[in-house]
Design an enzyme around this catalytic site. Sequence first.
Site, PDB file in Angstrom:
ATOM      1  N   SER A 356       0.812  -1.224   0.000  1.00 36.16           N
ATOM      2  CA  SER A 356       0.000   0.000   0.000  1.00 36.16           C
ATOM      3  C   SER A 356       0.841   1.268   0.000  1.00 36.16           C
ATOM      4  O   SER A 356       1.926   1.318   0.600  1.00 36.16           O
ATOM      5  CB  SER A 356      -0.910   0.016   1.238  1.00 36.16           C
ATOM      6  OG  SER A 356      -1.798  -1.075   1.216  1.00 36.16           O
ATOM      7  N   HIS A 475      -7.438   0.328   6.071  1.00 36.69           N
ATOM      8  CA  HIS A 475      -7.091  -1.079   6.290  1.00 36.69           C
ATOM      9  C   HIS A 475      -7.201  -1.475   7.769  1.00 36.69           C
ATOM     10  O   HIS A 475      -7.627  -2.596   8.081  1.00 36.69           O
ATOM     11  CB  HIS A 475      -5.687  -1.368   5.767  1.00 36.69           C
ATOM     12  CG  HIS A 475      -5.605  -1.406   4.275  1.00 36.69           C
ATOM     13  ND1 HIS A 475      -6.242  -2.360   3.517  1.00 36.69           N
ATOM     14  CD2 HIS A 475      -4.974  -0.583   3.384  1.00 36.69           C
ATOM     15  CE1 HIS A 475      -6.007  -2.149   2.234  1.00 36.69           C
ATOM     16  NE2 HIS A 475      -5.245  -1.062   2.124  1.00 36.69           N
TER      17      HIS A 475
END
Length: 542
Positions: A356, A475
Amino acid sequence: MNRKGLAILMRTRMRSAEGIKLPVPPNEACQSENKPSTQQFEQGEAMGDGMPSFQKPNSSIDQERIVRLVQEAMHTAILTNNKESVDTTLNVFSQGYFSLSHDNRRKLLLILAKEYDVDRTRVRELMQQYLSLELPGEKAKKSGLEEEGLLSTFYRTERNLRHALMPMYEVLFEQLNAYPGGLKFLSILRADILSTLAEQNISSLRALDSYLKEKLITWLSPANLELHCITWDDSASLLEKIVAYEAVHPISSLLDLKRRLGVGRRCFGYLHPAIPGEPLIFIEVALMKNVAQTIQEVLWDDPPTPECEATCALFYSISSTQPGLAGVNLGKFLIKRVIDLVKKEMANISTFATLSPIPGYMQWLLSKLASQSKLSESETEGVTNLSGEGLSCSFRENILLPEEEKALLDSSMEFASGKNGMEVMLNLLTSTNYEWAKSDKLLAVLQSPLMRLCARYLLQEKKRGKALDSVANFHLQNGAMVGRLNWMANRSEKGFSQSGGIMVNYIYRLDKIEENAQSYLSTGHINASCDIPFYLEKSEET
């Protein structure tokens, strides 16, 4: 090149040349990622059934006429219950809306927010009426019939109060949701509301946005969405949308697109029956032997890992196609559905992780370096506040360790100047074309402070008790843990500007997802692997 590839290529080039989405009917309108509220709909000759024609306005008089028509259609749609006339009215409203300028859309939305809000006079009357009612059993015991009559009055008043607390624009939203193409139109309408809010933060407009957002969350529940595995065999129009809306790692060519949909890769999207052929959100997955440390491994390694040898499903990009669905967390459900599906289809996959970006890190760091450098300089020069005490003392923080400061100052003579290590680091990171990233010597000097401060940013910097970084917050609230920081994982210009080239792995441990999510949402606690706190321990030792 086959016919499908040519279609995707030509349409993508047209988008790039125009800077906006291709013109489409209002029921299928897509908004530009950068300007979701400015696309205009052009209608040619007058339509049948006595409907007005909405050509592109040529003057302010044309705009005023269309504004009146659209406002009248909106008012009629809210007040009428006739199904046949409502459809015609909504058609006029939706087509006319797309022909309005940005300013006129904003005016119309403000009218909708203010004039079709809750009728507070009626609410107050009902509240007073409700408060005047005698509670059952409050005084002398009543007969069964009296008690039943009193309860009926309560239920009727409560029902009326609930109805009065609903704003009038709810009728418009409900009717549009049932209207062909109306759900897509509502997402565009909300994108315009968000754009207007950025210009005018008005309470009634915030209420309008909040109400529509809650409606969209209900209508777009996972039960109403279809999980679709997107492949090269899908239509050219759908694949063209994947190219257009990929927001994390732009698709560079047809070969790149084909590879992302080929062996060792998966792409899943959520589709809604009311918006056919267009994913609301999609996620790209790489099947790998190990958790990737650089985006180059994912996008450019050739050949890919044989699927039978893969043990890790790596989520490397998740993109929303609808700016108007901001805050509607479809990604949470998408990730969990994809994990379940991949686990069911591929028993050899045991690790689920992401690679990410850290989009807010560099902005936070540069701001920190600039403010601390200024405070350090003012302290050196003896700047004082009105009380005569050093203004900077309370806020002064040397965010560099002694050895990091020394290494930066030693390198300053050759690459950058500065009165202290923080100023040198600030000058290096803001240099033209990221020259620091091209020097092995500077990379070696900057690696320690950049990685350590990145760990601090992810684990300790909070906003309202939650992670400051938007991707981290996404997340973590979905149940992931912070896994590993990866140095020079994204060497693109975007990677350097967002996070100094650093990327992070978030790990989804299937037996810990719900526990991690609950812990984070309730207390803000961030679960992390042992590698991450190691960076922070260096600071605590000094």
